[in-house]
Design a protein around this motif. Structure first.
Motif, mmCIF file in Angstrom:
data_model
loop_
_atom_site.group_PDB
_atom_site.id
_atom_site.type_symbol
_atom_site.label_atom_id
_atom_site.label_comp_id
_atom_site.label_asym_id
_atom_site.label_seq_id
_atom_site.Cartn_x
_atom_site.Cartn_y
_atom_site.Cartn_z
ATOM 1 N N PHE A 50 -24.156 27.548 39.189
ATOM 2 C CA PHE A 50 -25.367 28.364 39.267
ATOM 3 C C PHE A 50 -25.565 28.923 40.681
ATOM 4 N N LEU A 51 -25.449 28.053 41.681
ATOM 5 C CA LEU A 51 -25.675 28.489 43.063
ATOM 6 C C LEU A 51 -24.685 29.557 43.494
ATOM 7 N N GLY A 56 -21.104 25.226 30.102
ATOM 8 C CA GLY A 56 -22.289 25.148 30.963
ATOM 9 C C GLY A 56 -22.064 25.826 32.304
ATOM 10 N N GLY A 57 -20.875 25.621 32.884
ATOM 11 C CA GLY A 57 -20.570 26.249 34.168
ATOM 12 C C GLY A 57 -20.556 27.761 34.080
ATOM 13 N N LEU A 58 -19.905 28.289 33.051
ATOM 14 C CA LEU A 58 -19.877 29.748 32.874
ATOM 15 C C LEU A 58 -21.271 30.296 32.598
ATOM 16 N N ALA A 94 -23.382 30.096 35.793
ATOM 17 C CA ALA A 94 -22.916 31.099 36.757
ATOM 18 C C ALA A 94 -23.447 32.479 36.369
ATOM 19 N N ALA A 95 -23.444 32.787 35.071
ATOM 20 C CA ALA A 95 -23.965 34.070 34.606
ATOM 21 C C ALA A 95 -25.471 34.180 34.864
ATOM 22 N N VAL A 96 -26.201 33.103 34.602
ATOM 23 C CA VAL A 96 -27.644 33.100 34.872
ATOM 24 C C VAL A 96 -27.887 33.290 36.367
ATOM 25 N N GLY A 97 -27.120 32.576 37.193
ATOM 26 C CA GLY A 97 -27.250 32.715 38.643
ATOM 27 C C GLY A 97 -26.979 34.138 39.105
ATOM 28 N N LEU A 98 -25.928 34.759 38.558
ATOM 29 C CA LEU A 98 -25.620 36.154 38.907
ATOM 30 C C LEU A 98 -26.777 37.072 38.556
#
Length: 139
Positions: A45-46, A108-110, A113-117
């Motif tokens: 996420f970060l 979850g990681g993908l 990461a998309a939410v973070g982007l």
């Protein structure tokens, strides 16, 4: 040279943060590795948030990107810890738990990461306020 030093210092910091998480949430070889999962999901996420936001600003120096991205987050998260946990869980007869853990880590990681982007991009492209009201509210 500044980027190398930033990665070195960031790597030390990220490793210390990772150790703190492992000490706070210890687990055995045959137990679900919550600390590794949490660290990798937070890191995904970060990194997405930073790439979508801070990295898009022309004023962000490359050494800052290297120090935070490759240094802090790169040493904080680690795919090798995921794979080691999968091997250990499988070896302990917990194959279904290993599969669940790998699936949650990847999906979850993908997803995070998309939410973070998306969040980082939304913040980065929002115009910054230029005036302050009497109440002190700028946003």
């Amino acid at each position: 040279m500044r980027s190398y030093l930033a990665v070195l210092v960031g790597g030390l910091l990220g490793t210390a943060l990772r150790l703190a998480c492992d000490l706070a949430l210890p687990h055995g070889d045959d137990e679900f590795p919550f600390s590794t999962l949490a660290v990798n999901l937070v890191g995904a996420f970060l990194l997405g948030w930073l790439v979508g936001g801070l990295w898009t600003r022309p004023s962000t120096p490359n050494w800052v990107k290297a120090g935070i991205g490759s240094g802090v987050i790169g040493s904080f998260t680690t795919m090798s810890a995921v794979l080691a946990a999968v091997v250990l869980l499988t070896g302990a007869g917990e194959a279904w738990l290993a599969i669940l853990y790998l699936a949650v880590s990847a999906v979850g990681g993908l997803g995070l990461a998309a939410v973070g982007l998306r969040i980082g991009s939304g913040i980065a492209h929002r115009p910054m306020p230029t005036t302050v009201t009497d109440a002190g509210q700028t946003l």
